[in-house]
Design a protein around this motif. Sequence first.
Motif, PDB file in Angstrom:
ATOM      1  N   GLU A  19       0.865  -1.330  -0.083  1.00  0.00           N
ATOM      2  CA  GLU A  19      -0.026  -0.201   0.014  1.00  0.00           C
ATOM      3  C   GLU A  19       0.937   1.200   0.066  1.00  0.00           C
ATOM      4  O   GLU A  19       1.820   1.455   0.921  1.00  0.00           O
ATOM      5  N   PRO A  20       0.731   2.126  -0.843  1.00  0.00           N
ATOM      6  CA  PRO A  20       1.573   3.420  -1.144  1.00  0.00           C
ATOM      7  C   PRO A  20       1.121   4.507  -0.078  1.00  0.00           C
ATOM      8  O   PRO A  20       0.675   5.585  -0.361  1.00  0.00           O
ATOM      9  N   LYS A  21       1.407   4.266   1.245  1.00  0.00           N
ATOM     10  CA  LYS A  21       1.172   5.137   2.399  1.00  0.00           C
ATOM     11  C   LYS A  21       2.346   5.936   2.829  1.00  0.00           C
ATOM     12  O   LYS A  21       3.457   5.273   2.546  1.00  0.00           O
ATOM     13  N   SER A  22       2.311   6.878   3.327  1.00  0.00           N
ATOM     14  CA  SER A  22       3.382   7.825   3.680  1.00  0.00           C
ATOM     15  C   SER A  22       4.194   7.237   4.976  1.00  0.00           C
ATOM     16  O   SER A  22       5.236   7.845   5.370  1.00  0.00           O
ATOM     17  N   ILE A  23       3.557   6.345   5.765  1.00  0.00           N
ATOM     18  CA  ILE A  23       4.086   5.960   6.951  1.00  0.00           C
ATOM     19  C   ILE A  23       4.189   4.067   6.677  1.00  0.00           C
ATOM     20  O   ILE A  23       3.259   3.568   6.377  1.00  0.00           O
ATOM     21  N   TRP A 306      -6.290  -4.040  -2.510  1.00  0.00           N
ATOM     22  CA  TRP A 306      -5.207  -3.979  -1.127  1.00  0.00           C
ATOM     23  C   TRP A 306      -5.752  -4.958  -0.174  1.00  0.00           C
ATOM     24  O   TRP A 306      -4.685  -5.364   0.715  1.00  0.00           O
ATOM     25  N   SER A 307      -6.838  -5.644  -0.211  1.00  0.00           N
ATOM     26  CA  SER A 307      -7.383  -6.249   1.003  1.00  0.00           C
ATOM     27  C   SER A 307      -6.758  -7.823   1.358  1.00  0.00           C
ATOM     28  O   SER A 307      -6.920  -8.599   0.123  1.00  0.00           O
ATOM     29  N   SER A 308      -6.134  -8.082   2.122  1.00  0.00           N
ATOM     30  CA  SER A 308      -5.533  -9.493   2.277  1.00  0.00           C
ATOM     31  C   SER A 308      -6.842 -10.507   2.539  1.00  0.00           C
ATOM     32  O   SER A 308      -6.580 -11.462   2.035  1.00  0.00           O
ATOM     33  N   GLU A 309      -8.041 -10.036   2.898  1.00  0.00           N
ATOM     34  CA  GLU A 309      -9.104 -10.814   2.926  1.00  0.00           C
ATOM     35  C   GLU A 309      -9.498 -11.458   1.475  1.00  0.00           C
ATOM     36  O   GLU A 309      -9.900 -12.387   1.421  1.00  0.00           O
ATOM     37  N   LYS A 310      -9.165 -10.568   0.371  1.00  0.00           N
ATOM     38  CA  LYS A 310      -9.490 -10.902  -0.806  1.00  0.00           C
ATOM     39  C   LYS A 310      -8.451 -11.690  -1.671  1.00  0.00           C
ATOM     40  O   LYS A 310      -8.570 -11.818  -2.755  1.00  0.00           O
ATOM     41  N   GLY A 311      -7.272 -12.018  -0.700  1.00  0.00           N
ATOM     42  CA  GLY A 311      -6.135 -12.486  -1.389  1.00  0.00           C
ATOM     43  C   GLY A 311      -4.998 -11.686  -1.775  1.00  0.00           C
ATOM     44  O   GLY A 311      -4.076 -12.199  -2.566  1.00  0.00           O
ATOM     45  N   LYS A 312      -4.878 -10.654  -1.333  1.00  0.00           N
ATOM     46  CA  LYS A 312      -3.606  -9.924  -1.777  1.00  0.00           C
ATOM     47  C   LYS A 312      -2.380 -10.519  -1.180  1.00  0.00           C
ATOM     48  O   LYS A 312      -2.340 -10.836  -0.100  1.00  0.00           O
ATOM     49  N   ILE A 313      -1.416 -10.571  -2.250  1.00  0.00           N
ATOM     50  CA  ILE A 313      -0.255 -11.030  -1.887  1.00  0.00           C
ATOM     51  C   ILE A 313       0.907 -10.397  -2.237  1.00  0.00           C
ATOM     52  O   ILE A 313       0.902  -9.324  -3.012  1.00  0.00           O
ATOM     53  N   ASP A 314       2.182 -10.417  -1.685  1.00  0.00           N
ATOM     54  CA  ASP A 314       3.338  -9.740  -1.936  1.00  0.00           C
ATOM     55  C   ASP A 314       3.860 -10.519  -3.110  1.00  0.00           C
ATOM     56  O   ASP A 314       4.673 -11.484  -2.975  1.00  0.00           O
ATOM     57  N   LEU A 345      -0.035 -17.262 -12.204  1.00  0.00           N
ATOM     58  CA  LEU A 345       1.074 -18.198 -11.251  1.00  0.00           C
ATOM     59  C   LEU A 345       0.440 -18.562  -9.977  1.00  0.00           C
ATOM     60  O   LEU A 345       0.983 -19.370  -9.185  1.00  0.00           O
ATOM     61  N   PHE A 346       0.427 -17.053  -9.384  1.00  0.00           N
ATOM     62  CA  PHE A 346       0.074 -17.118  -8.050  1.00  0.00           C
ATOM     63  C   PHE A 346      -1.281 -16.761  -7.465  1.00  0.00           C
ATOM     64  O   PHE A 346      -1.819 -16.127  -6.803  1.00  0.00           O
ATOM     65  N   ASN A 347      -2.279 -17.619  -8.388  1.00  0.00           N
ATOM     66  CA  ASN A 347      -3.476 -17.490  -7.959  1.00  0.00           C
ATOM     67  C   ASN A 347      -3.810 -18.088  -6.575  1.00  0.00           C
ATOM     68  O   ASN A 347      -3.006 -19.144  -6.160  1.00  0.00           O
ATOM     69  N   VAL A 348      -4.547 -17.512  -5.515  1.00  0.00           N
ATOM     70  CA  VAL A 348      -4.981 -17.891  -4.436  1.00  0.00           C
ATOM     71  C   VAL A 348      -6.556 -17.703  -4.077  1.00  0.00           C
ATOM     72  O   VAL A 348      -7.322 -17.337  -4.704  1.00  0.00           O
TER      73      VAL A 348
END
Length: 348
Positions: A19-23, A306-314, A345-348
């Motif tokens: 997430e492109p946040k300033s902190i 951005w939501s990890s609940e929706k499967g966001k990965i690095d 490739l990274f389907n989750v």
Amino acid sequence: MSSYNDRMRKQREYELSFEPKSIWNYVYNDTLENLCDTGYKKEQLQKGGDDWVKAGAAGYLSSWNKEYLKRIVEFWTAPGDTILDPFAGHSSSFVPYLLGRNFIGFEITKERYEIQKNHIEKLRKLYPNDGVQVKLINDTSENLLDYLSPNSVDCVITDPPFWNLEKYGSAVQGTQLSDLDFDAFHNKLKQIFSDASKVLKDGKFFVVKVANFRRNKKFIALKDKWSQILTDIGLEQHDEVILELPPSKRHPLYIQAITNLNMLKIHEYLLIFRKGDEKIDVNDHINYSRPKVTDIYGKQHTTLFWSSEKGKIDWITLQFKNKDKNKDKNKDKNSNTGMRYRKGLFNV
């Protein structure tokens, strides 16, 4: 030229790993840290009796958090770009190399130069990135213009000495900046920053990590000082990010902070400056060089989320975790990125 709204709509199709946040809250990326571990930090910490404050005198503090460095490289550069670090230390080339960026770094001590040179060869064997160049120069960056031509690098990313907060080894030649008084240090730093800005291409970014600290009970406002230097050499401030430090670097000092009635500094800063006016084309070059969302998630997601609940990965880190697991699945290598991915490739 596309309108701003058109560019915004198009941007939704491209992936970003954070997430492109300033902190930036502290994150320890164990995958990248382990890949980039030369053993040097552990050795220095042992010299300090497992006390990071004492180890700082031997150079333990000055090392990039690899997750932070990954984000900087991903956000302000494109694959195939050339990154310059005038203060390369013992490890700053590793993440740029792994992410498919060329790298030029100056290191003034022989020991740290050799550590970095040897480890980059190990990484080349693990992750061959054909065409990605790493040039380490065992010399002071005071001589930077002897090696580089004007307008030849795409980004400057650097973590200079915080004046005399740490002590470093003997210089091969030139000046060890941490040995200088405050004014002499900043005169040298300004020269090096100025020379680095001359080799930076128009529209590109100059990213510096800095921190304020206390010395002999006085507050040393390095952030303001360095911001003024970067402005004075003709760069324009583009952004600023606050970086949270790890708990291990704060807990030992809480009592001291309470005793002195000051708040313990648990953060550093990224100062992001920019050269010149060629901004839109540079932005598009960087933003559209990333994989599309569908390259990572297939048809499950088609726009940035951005939501990890929706499967966001690095997706960047995951490719290194999955190296052995996916090596037979994924034969295609994109030589422009130095990364392995394909649709879904990274389907989750």
